[in-house]
Design a protein around this motif. Structure first.
Motif, PDB file in Angstrom:
ATOM      1  N   LEU A  64      -7.330  -8.721  12.174  1.00 29.61           N
ATOM      2  CA  LEU A  64      -7.610  -7.405  12.455  1.00 29.61           C
ATOM      3  C   LEU A  64      -6.587  -6.472  12.179  1.00 29.61           C
ATOM      4  O   LEU A  64      -6.896  -5.181  12.286  1.00 29.61           O
ATOM      5  N   ASP A  65      -5.557  -6.863  11.648  1.00 28.23           N
ATOM      6  CA  ASP A  65      -4.329  -6.116  11.366  1.00 28.23           C
ATOM      7  C   ASP A  65      -4.557  -5.234   9.997  1.00 28.23           C
ATOM      8  O   ASP A  65      -3.720  -4.335   9.707  1.00 28.23           O
ATOM      9  N   PHE A  66      -5.649  -5.833   9.309  1.00 29.23           N
ATOM     10  CA  PHE A  66      -5.678  -5.212   7.964  1.00 29.23           C
ATOM     11  C   PHE A  66      -7.282  -4.877   7.604  1.00 29.23           C
ATOM     12  O   PHE A  66      -8.171  -5.760   7.947  1.00 29.23           O
ATOM     13  N   ASP A  67      -7.102  -3.794   7.110  1.00 31.93           N
ATOM     14  CA  ASP A  67      -8.679  -3.144   6.953  1.00 31.93           C
ATOM     15  C   ASP A  67      -8.932  -3.218   5.638  1.00 31.93           C
ATOM     16  O   ASP A  67      -8.292  -2.767   4.608  1.00 31.93           O
ATOM     17  N   PRO A  68     -10.121  -3.847   5.394  1.00 27.71           N
ATOM     18  CA  PRO A  68     -10.557  -4.246   3.787  1.00 27.71           C
ATOM     19  C   PRO A  68     -10.979  -2.896   2.989  1.00 27.71           C
ATOM     20  O   PRO A  68     -10.870  -2.921   1.900  1.00 27.71           O
ATOM     21  N   GLU A  69     -11.175  -1.978   3.815  1.00 26.19           N
ATOM     22  CA  GLU A  69     -11.399  -0.662   3.125  1.00 26.19           C
ATOM     23  C   GLU A  69     -10.055  -0.072   2.286  1.00 26.19           C
ATOM     24  O   GLU A  69     -10.340   0.553   1.327  1.00 26.19           O
ATOM     25  N   ASP A  70      -9.095  -0.612   2.778  1.00 26.04           N
ATOM     26  CA  ASP A  70      -7.846  -0.044   2.201  1.00 26.04           C
ATOM     27  C   ASP A  70      -7.812  -0.319   0.459  1.00 26.04           C
ATOM     28  O   ASP A  70      -7.240   0.358  -0.236  1.00 26.04           O
ATOM     29  N   ARG A  90       0.686  -1.347  -0.085  1.00 27.74           N
ATOM     30  CA  ARG A  90       0.032   0.071  -0.047  1.00 27.74           C
ATOM     31  C   ARG A  90       0.859   1.186  -0.077  1.00 27.74           C
ATOM     32  O   ARG A  90       0.313   2.371   0.181  1.00 27.74           O
ATOM     33  N   ALA A  91       2.243   1.106   0.100  1.00 29.35           N
ATOM     34  CA  ALA A  91       3.060   2.262   0.334  1.00 29.35           C
ATOM     35  C   ALA A  91       2.671   3.476  -0.625  1.00 29.35           C
ATOM     36  O   ALA A  91       2.659   4.573  -0.044  1.00 29.35           O
ATOM     37  N   PHE A  92       2.467   3.162  -1.964  1.00 31.95           N
ATOM     38  CA  PHE A  92       2.749   4.438  -2.723  1.00 31.95           C
ATOM     39  C   PHE A  92       1.348   4.937  -2.920  1.00 31.95           C
ATOM     40  O   PHE A  92       1.135   6.010  -3.736  1.00 31.95           O
ATOM     41  N   THR A  93       0.516   4.135  -2.604  1.00 25.78           N
ATOM     42  CA  THR A  93      -1.183   4.554  -2.496  1.00 25.78           C
ATOM     43  C   THR A  93      -1.351   5.505  -1.473  1.00 25.78           C
ATOM     44  O   THR A  93      -2.002   6.748  -1.266  1.00 25.78           O
ATOM     45  N   VAL A  94      -0.614   5.224  -0.258  1.00 27.82           N
ATOM     46  CA  VAL A  94      -0.601   5.853   0.977  1.00 27.82           C
ATOM     47  C   VAL A  94      -0.216   7.368   0.495  1.00 27.82           C
ATOM     48  O   VAL A  94      -0.405   8.282   0.898  1.00 27.82           O
ATOM     49  N   GLU A  99      -9.140  -3.853 -15.986  1.00 30.95           N
ATOM     50  CA  GLU A  99      -8.709  -5.244 -15.752  1.00 30.95           C
ATOM     51  C   GLU A  99      -7.658  -5.183 -14.662  1.00 30.95           C
ATOM     52  O   GLU A  99      -7.628  -6.172 -13.776  1.00 30.95           O
ATOM     53  N   VAL A 100      -6.887  -4.091 -14.660  1.00 32.95           N
ATOM     54  CA  VAL A 100      -5.946  -3.938 -13.452  1.00 32.95           C
ATOM     55  C   VAL A 100      -6.748  -4.033 -12.100  1.00 32.95           C
ATOM     56  O   VAL A 100      -6.211  -4.521 -11.053  1.00 32.95           O
ATOM     57  N   ARG A 101      -7.614  -3.289 -11.949  1.00 34.24           N
ATOM     58  CA  ARG A 101      -8.596  -3.443 -10.737  1.00 34.24           C
ATOM     59  C   ARG A 101      -8.973  -4.668 -10.293  1.00 34.24           C
ATOM     60  O   ARG A 101      -8.714  -5.041  -9.303  1.00 34.24           O
ATOM     61  N   THR A 102      -9.346  -5.281 -11.437  1.00 32.93           N
ATOM     62  CA  THR A 102      -9.966  -6.675 -10.986  1.00 32.93           C
ATOM     63  C   THR A 102      -8.721  -7.429 -10.410  1.00 32.93           C
ATOM     64  O   THR A 102      -9.015  -8.385  -9.542  1.00 32.93           O
ATOM     65  N   ARG A 103      -7.457  -7.341 -11.136  1.00 32.09           N
ATOM     66  CA  ARG A 103      -6.350  -8.376 -10.617  1.00 32.09           C
ATOM     67  C   ARG A 103      -5.732  -7.641  -9.179  1.00 32.09           C
ATOM     68  O   ARG A 103      -5.139  -8.534  -8.467  1.00 32.09           O
ATOM     69  N   ILE A 104      -6.055  -6.448  -8.987  1.00 29.67           N
ATOM     70  CA  ILE A 104      -5.598  -6.153  -7.667  1.00 29.67           C
ATOM     71  C   ILE A 104      -6.606  -6.471  -6.624  1.00 29.67           C
ATOM     72  O   ILE A 104      -5.881  -7.238  -5.591  1.00 29.67           O
ATOM     73  N   ILE A 105      -7.862  -6.585  -6.928  1.00 27.92           N
ATOM     74  CA  ILE A 105      -8.685  -6.947  -5.951  1.00 27.92           C
ATOM     75  C   ILE A 105      -8.798  -8.507  -5.803  1.00 27.92           C
ATOM     76  O   ILE A 105      -8.567  -9.344  -4.809  1.00 27.92           O
ATOM     77  N   HIS A 106      -8.077  -9.064  -6.608  1.00 25.82           N
ATOM     78  CA  HIS A 106      -8.151 -11.070  -6.740  1.00 25.82           C
ATOM     79  C   HIS A 106      -6.480 -11.202  -6.534  1.00 25.82           C
ATOM     80  O   HIS A 106      -6.483 -12.544  -6.404  1.00 25.82           O
ATOM     81  N   SER A 107      -5.639 -10.374  -6.371  1.00 23.66           N
ATOM     82  CA  SER A 107      -4.304 -10.533  -5.886  1.00 23.66           C
ATOM     83  C   SER A 107      -4.148 -11.469  -4.588  1.00 23.66           C
ATOM     84  O   SER A 107      -4.898 -11.224  -3.714  1.00 23.66           O
ATOM     85  N   HIS A 108      -3.301 -12.273  -4.642  1.00 22.70           N
ATOM     86  CA  HIS A 108      -3.149 -13.101  -3.315  1.00 22.70           C
ATOM     87  C   HIS A 108      -2.745 -12.068  -2.174  1.00 22.70           C
ATOM     88  O   HIS A 108      -2.991 -12.326  -0.936  1.00 22.70           O
ATOM     89  N   VAL A 109      -2.119 -11.076  -2.562  1.00 22.82           N
ATOM     90  CA  VAL A 109      -1.770  -9.927  -1.394  1.00 22.82           C
ATOM     91  C   VAL A 109      -3.000  -9.468  -0.717  1.00 22.82           C
ATOM     92  O   VAL A 109      -2.890  -9.020   0.340  1.00 22.82           O
ATOM     93  N   THR A 110      -4.288  -9.332  -1.464  1.00 26.73           N
ATOM     94  CA  THR A 110      -5.292  -8.975  -0.850  1.00 26.73           C
ATOM     95  C   THR A 110      -6.184  -9.840   0.287  1.00 26.73           C
ATOM     96  O   THR A 110      -6.773  -9.192   0.733  1.00 26.73           O
ATOM     97  N   GLN A 111      -5.757 -11.098   0.268  1.00 23.94           N
ATOM     98  CA  GLN A 111      -6.564 -12.003   0.959  1.00 23.94           C
ATOM     99  C   GLN A 111      -6.719 -11.605   2.507  1.00 23.94           C
ATOM    100  O   GLN A 111      -7.633 -11.831   3.054  1.00 23.94           O
TER     101      GLN A 111
END
Length: 231
Positions: free
Chosen positions: A195-201, A26-30, A175-187
């Motif tokens: 509770l360490d990760f907020d799904p709204e991020d 999330r660093a450079f979105t932050v 397509e990028v948005r879909t891949r972001i949402i379904h990336s293993h990083v988001t699981q």
């Protein structure tokens, strides 16, 4: 021009004209949302100890970041774009320490121009690089670095940036948005027991903005610093 996509946070690349380092989650979105919120600049450090030492010298600095995704004890802010939008940041200086994005950037200083981005500012960044290429009097060497070693979120964003620079139509923003949402990083963000990760991020990380500025790293400072550059 020559454009190469690389993946990883500790690459040692040969000298280039332009490096673009991506950290969607999330660093450079932050960082992007911090500049939208009025932050002055963002210092990039390699360790927690370096960040805390800076804070002792400059108590008004805000420390932001994570260690393996988890908020760091003693830091003012975590690595959450949602949290960053809730802070008063006008004219503040942030200090960022993160596992992938910041680390990859500090390994990518061997270049003339160094930009950082998430997906939220990817199109603007790519269009600016495309303009730089059009004005160049030589064949540019461009590296696009997907900082997460295995994350498809960063890789999809890298492919999108390359697509925009080349003016091709091989991958769409949707397509990028879909891949972001379904990336293993988001699981872990959608694991209700974690509770360490907020799904709204993830909503912040997967949304584009027409913000009309890019984030360029000033490499001439003792500590590399991200600066906002209006375009």
């Amino acid at each position: 021009m020559t454009i190469a996509i690389h993946q990883g946070n500790n690459l040692e690349l040969e000298r280039s004209d332009i490096n673009i380092v991506i950290d969607v989650i999330r660093a450079f979105t932050v960082a992007h949302y911090a500049f939208l919120g009025g932050v002055r600049n963002i210092l990039l450090v390699k360790s927690t100890d370096e960040a805390i030492t800076l804070k002792k010298k400059h108590p008004h600095y805000l420390l932001a970041g994570e260690e393996h995704g988890i908020a760091i004890k003693g830091f003012d802010l975590s690595n959450s774009p949602k949290q960053i939008t809730q802070e008063r940041l006008t004219d503040k200086t942030l200090v960022q320490k993160t596992t992938n994005g910041v680390k990859a950037t500090l390994h990518s200083l061997n270049t003339k121009h160094l930009f950082v981005t998430g997906f939220s500012n990817a199109k603007c960044t790519a269009e600016y690089v495309r303009k730089l290429n059009s004005l160049a009097d030589k064949k540019l060497i461009i590296n696009i670095i997907a900082s997460h070693p295995t994350g498809d979120d960063d890789l999809a964003c890298a492919e999108y940036i390359k697509n925009v620079i080349l003016g091709s139509n091989t991958i769409t923003a949707a397509e990028v948005r879909t891949r972001i949402i379904h990336s293993h990083v988001t699981q872990k963000f959608f694991d209700e027991t974690n509770l360490d990760f907020d799904p709204e991020d993830i909503g912040f990380c997967s949304k584009e903005h027409n913000s009309h500025f890019i984030m360029e790293v000033n490499k001439n400072r003792k500590i590399p610093v991200i600066e906002r550059k209006n375009v």
